[in-house]
Design an enzyme around this catalytic site. Sequence first.
Site, short mmCIF file in Angstrom:
data_model
loop_
_atom_site.label_atom_id
_atom_site.label_comp_id
_atom_site.label_asym_id
_atom_site.label_seq_id
_atom_site.Cartn_x
_atom_site.Cartn_y
_atom_site.Cartn_z
N ASP A 163 -11.72 18.97 -16.18
CA ASP A 163 -12.64 19.81 -16.93
C ASP A 163 -13.76 19.03 -17.61
O ASP A 163 -14.49 19.58 -18.41
CB ASP A 163 -11.87 20.59 -18.02
CG ASP A 163 -11.41 21.94 -17.53
OD1 ASP A 163 -11.76 22.32 -16.40
OD2 ASP A 163 -10.70 22.63 -18.28
N LYS B 154 -15.75 25.24 -24.43
CA LYS B 154 -16.22 26.02 -23.27
C LYS B 154 -15.35 27.26 -23.12
O LYS B 154 -14.21 27.30 -23.60
CB LYS B 154 -16.17 25.18 -21.99
CG LYS B 154 -14.78 24.64 -21.58
CD LYS B 154 -13.91 25.58 -20.75
CE LYS B 154 -12.64 24.90 -20.21
NZ LYS B 154 -11.59 25.86 -19.79
N ALA C 291 -5.64 25.30 -25.77
CA ALA C 291 -6.28 26.60 -25.87
C ALA C 291 -7.01 27.03 -24.60
O ALA C 291 -7.37 28.19 -24.45
CB ALA C 291 -7.27 26.60 -27.04
N GLY C 292 -7.29 26.06 -23.69
CA GLY C 292 -8.14 26.39 -22.55
C GLY C 292 -9.60 26.39 -22.92
O GLY C 292 -10.44 26.93 -22.21
O1 C5P Z 1 -7.01 17.30 -14.90
P1 C5P Z 1 -6.21 17.71 -16.09
O2 C5P Z 1 -5.38 16.62 -16.65
O3 C5P Z 1 -7.04 18.41 -17.11
O4 C5P Z 1 -5.18 18.85 -15.58
C1 C5P Z 1 -3.97 19.16 -16.23
C2 C5P Z 1 -2.96 19.67 -15.22
O5 C5P Z 1 -3.37 20.95 -14.71
C3 C5P Z 1 -2.84 18.79 -13.99
O6 C5P Z 1 -1.87 17.81 -14.18
C4 C5P Z 1 -2.45 19.77 -12.89
O7 C5P Z 1 -1.05 20.01 -12.95
C5 C5P Z 1 -3.14 21.04 -13.29
N1 C5P Z 1 -4.42 21.24 -12.61
C6 C5P Z 1 -4.45 21.65 -11.28
N2 C5P Z 1 -5.65 21.86 -10.66
C7 C5P Z 1 -6.82 21.69 -11.32
C8 C5P Z 1 -6.81 21.29 -12.66
C9 C5P Z 1 -5.59 21.07 -13.28
O8 C5P Z 1 -3.40 21.82 -10.65
N3 C5P Z 1 -7.96 21.91 -10.68
#
Ligand code: C5P
Length: 296
Positions: free
Chosen positions: A139, A8, A100-101
Amino acid sequence: MTILSPAKINLFLAITGRRADGYHDLVSVVAPVAFGDQLTAESRNESHGAESQFTLECDDLEVPRDGTNLILKAARLFGEAVGWKAGVAFRLVKRIPMGAGLGGGSSNAVAALRALNHLSGAGLDHGALTSLAAQVGSDCPLFLHGGPIVMRGRGERVDPLPEAAARRLRGRRVLVFKPNFSVRTAWAYEQMAATAPASYLPAAEAERRLAAWVAGPAGAEELLGNNLEAVVFRKFLALPALLERLRSRFGVATGMSGSGSACFALLSDDAPVAEIIAAIREAWGTLGFVETTAIA
Ligand code: C5P
């Protein structure tokens, strides 16, 4: 069964503030692209313990094959949710770069949920799959739609983009490229929190910008914006340096996807793709990733 697990890109990303649970609220327009990994899921008949119910092989040795892998995490959650005990062997062909995002791990998890829903015959509906996906990662839910969506909350609230607006994105050619280093998502969000509130775009302002783009006739170029760029670009100077060069030399619109380090350029039909790729290789070397694809 074999499923394409697309990458994405975030065309628009506004981090609007920090939540009580430590995550951040955001407003984002995200679209899958016509490029990704390939996930195969095969039922196994032999007996196995709970530990080995789901197994994973991958052609890329950098991909974790233990419980931290989002495919296995999603599979475990699915098995528990529907009480399914059969074994499944997953095989992943990895093409999406990690760190990579580009949502590779999240996309893989959703591909696994889709495959398991089919193989098990459980027939979970869209809402049930969304709730499982949200437990795997912020995501993940976006990948349950096949096209451009608006994502809100910490990522769990997903609405399709109105059709007239989605048409202005779908099929648009993009060049996706990543240097030979990654940005840790949690680090990028920590930087946002450390420079609050200046770093955030207020939610009302983010919604106003999004609504104006959706209502108008403007193309994808006018939608681009990502307020994680400020904190990431401050440390990783190679990113803004190259994007600025691509904009001034080739007139392309550019952006960073998610928390980086992958970036993208929107390509017009007559864009000099080979020259743009040469400029990326010249700046970032030959070890990085470059892929010409299109918004799905
Ligand atoms: O949810 P995920 O594990 O992909 O997110 C990785 C890190 O990015 C989380 O631990 C959090 O620190 C940060 N994050 C956030 N707010 C979001 C998504 C991610 O602060 N909406």
